[in-house]
Write an enzyme that holds these catalytic residues in place. Structure first.
Site, short mmCIF file in Angstrom:
data_model
loop_
_atom_site.label_atom_id
_atom_site.label_comp_id
_atom_site.label_asym_id
_atom_site.label_seq_id
_atom_site.Cartn_x
_atom_site.Cartn_y
_atom_site.Cartn_z
N HIS A 141 -33.73 -3.99 8.63
CA HIS A 141 -34.14 -4.51 9.94
C HIS A 141 -34.32 -6.02 9.93
CE1 HIS A 141 -38.46 -4.14 8.52
NE2 HIS A 141 -38.55 -5.26 9.23
N ASP A 191 -34.10 1.92 5.35
CA ASP A 191 -34.26 0.53 5.77
C ASP A 191 -34.00 -0.41 4.59
OD1 ASP A 191 -34.87 -1.75 7.17
OD2 ASP A 191 -37.03 -1.39 7.25
N GLN A 237 -46.74 -8.51 9.28
CA GLN A 237 -45.59 -9.24 9.81
C GLN A 237 -45.22 -10.41 8.90
OE1 GLN A 237 -47.71 -7.74 12.24
NE2 GLN A 237 -45.96 -6.39 12.31
N GLY A 238 -43.94 -10.53 8.60
CA GLY A 238 -43.45 -11.58 7.71
C GLY A 238 -43.25 -11.11 6.28
N ASP A 239 -43.82 -9.94 5.94
CA ASP A 239 -43.66 -9.39 4.59
C ASP A 239 -42.43 -8.50 4.47
OD1 ASP A 239 -45.98 -10.52 3.34
OD2 ASP A 239 -47.23 -9.04 4.36
N SER A 240 -41.86 -8.08 5.59
CA SER A 240 -40.73 -7.14 5.56
C SER A 240 -39.66 -7.57 4.59
CB SER A 240 -40.11 -7.03 6.95
OG SER A 240 -40.62 -5.94 7.65
#
Length: 277
Positions: A92, A139, A223-226
């Site tokens: 993603h 993912d 958020q931002g760690d994906s």
């Protein structure tokens, strides 16, 4: 509450130019999932973590866009070096990108350090089975770098297992900021049964694993760690068991973080790597 992908563009920093409308759309609706979350008795702080030391996770890299600005300003996802010229990240993060839209930052946990090396991406493979059989299943994506990086790769966990705890790391939202120095946190392992109870009908146990403090919350990726790693704990050779993927909010009790489980698609990764040799 809507399911939150954990790769949103950080507030107040650079825009990931070239990634397309899908990435940008998330920024307006859920740039900090914690603002939408029910009130709780913990302070969202990765969440609940601490700064990583140089060399602690040599394979941890930032994924960003080329152009002007510091690596910290351009980074929007994480990744893990699994071979000298290959990075594993979340599908993603890059589903709407081409290789030329992406760069990788390696060499330091401090994205404003002079030691950071920026490397172009030469090729990109997004999992063919992404979002099948359920949203966010499988993912994962692979990035073929334009040149090797001087980084110790991490071994892949090819067998599903139960753990007492795992570690995750990245430059994502801590609840108050997007740190310049990557943070890490230990998160309790959550069984498939408990994960499916937390997210009925949304978990593909074959390609997802959960981790977090179900009872109390307080520790999680955000958020931002994906795209970044979730690993076996320090001590001996660490193994990459998953990829930061999604969750409801960040570090909420009852809502563990959901990670793409590498054991579920290790064979597919090997096939892509063989084709790149």
């Amino acid at each position: 509450m809507d399911k939150q992908r954990k790769h949103l563009i950080r507030l107040g920093a650079g825009v990931a130019a070239g990634l397309g409308a899908a990435a940008l759309a998330w920024a307006g609706t859920a740039a900090n999932a914690a603002t939408d979350a029910p009130e709780s008795d913990f302070e969202a702080q990765i969440i609940g973590g601490q700064p990583a030391e140089e060399g602690q996770y040599p394979w941890l890299v930032g994924l960003g866009s080329p152009g002007e600005g510091t690596p910290w300003e351009r980074q929007f996802c994480g990744g893990s070096v699994i071979a000298a010229d290959v990075v594993l990240t979340a599908a993603h993060c890059v589903e709407d990108a081409s290789a030329g839209d992406l760069v990788v930052f390696s060499g330091s946990v401090d994205l404003e350090s002079d030691a950071v090396v920026e490397t172009a991406v030469a090729d990109l493979h997004v999992a063919d089975s992404f979002n099948d059989p359920v949203a966010m299943a499988n993912d994962w994506a692979l990035l073929k770098l334009a040149e090797p990086v001087d980084v110790e790769p991490i071994a892949l966990g090819t067998e599903a297992a139960a753990y007492d705890a795992l570690e995750t790391a990245g430059w994502g939202n801590t609840g108050s900021e997007y740190p310049v120095v990557a943070e890490w946190v230990e998160v309790p392992f959550v069984s498939d049964a408990d994960c499916e109870s937390a997210y009925p009908g949304e978990v593909d146990a074959a390609s997802m694993l959960c981790a977090g403090d179900l009872a109390n919350g307080g520790v999680d990726s955000c958020q931002g760690d994906s795209g970044g790693p979730i690993m076996t704990p320090a001590g001996g050779e660490q193994v990459l068991v998953g990829i930061v993927s999604w969750g409801y909010g960040c570090a909420e009790a009852g809502n563990p973080g959901v990670y793409a489980e590498i054991a579920g698609f290790a064979g597919a990764i090997d096939e892509v790597l063989a084709g790149w040799e």
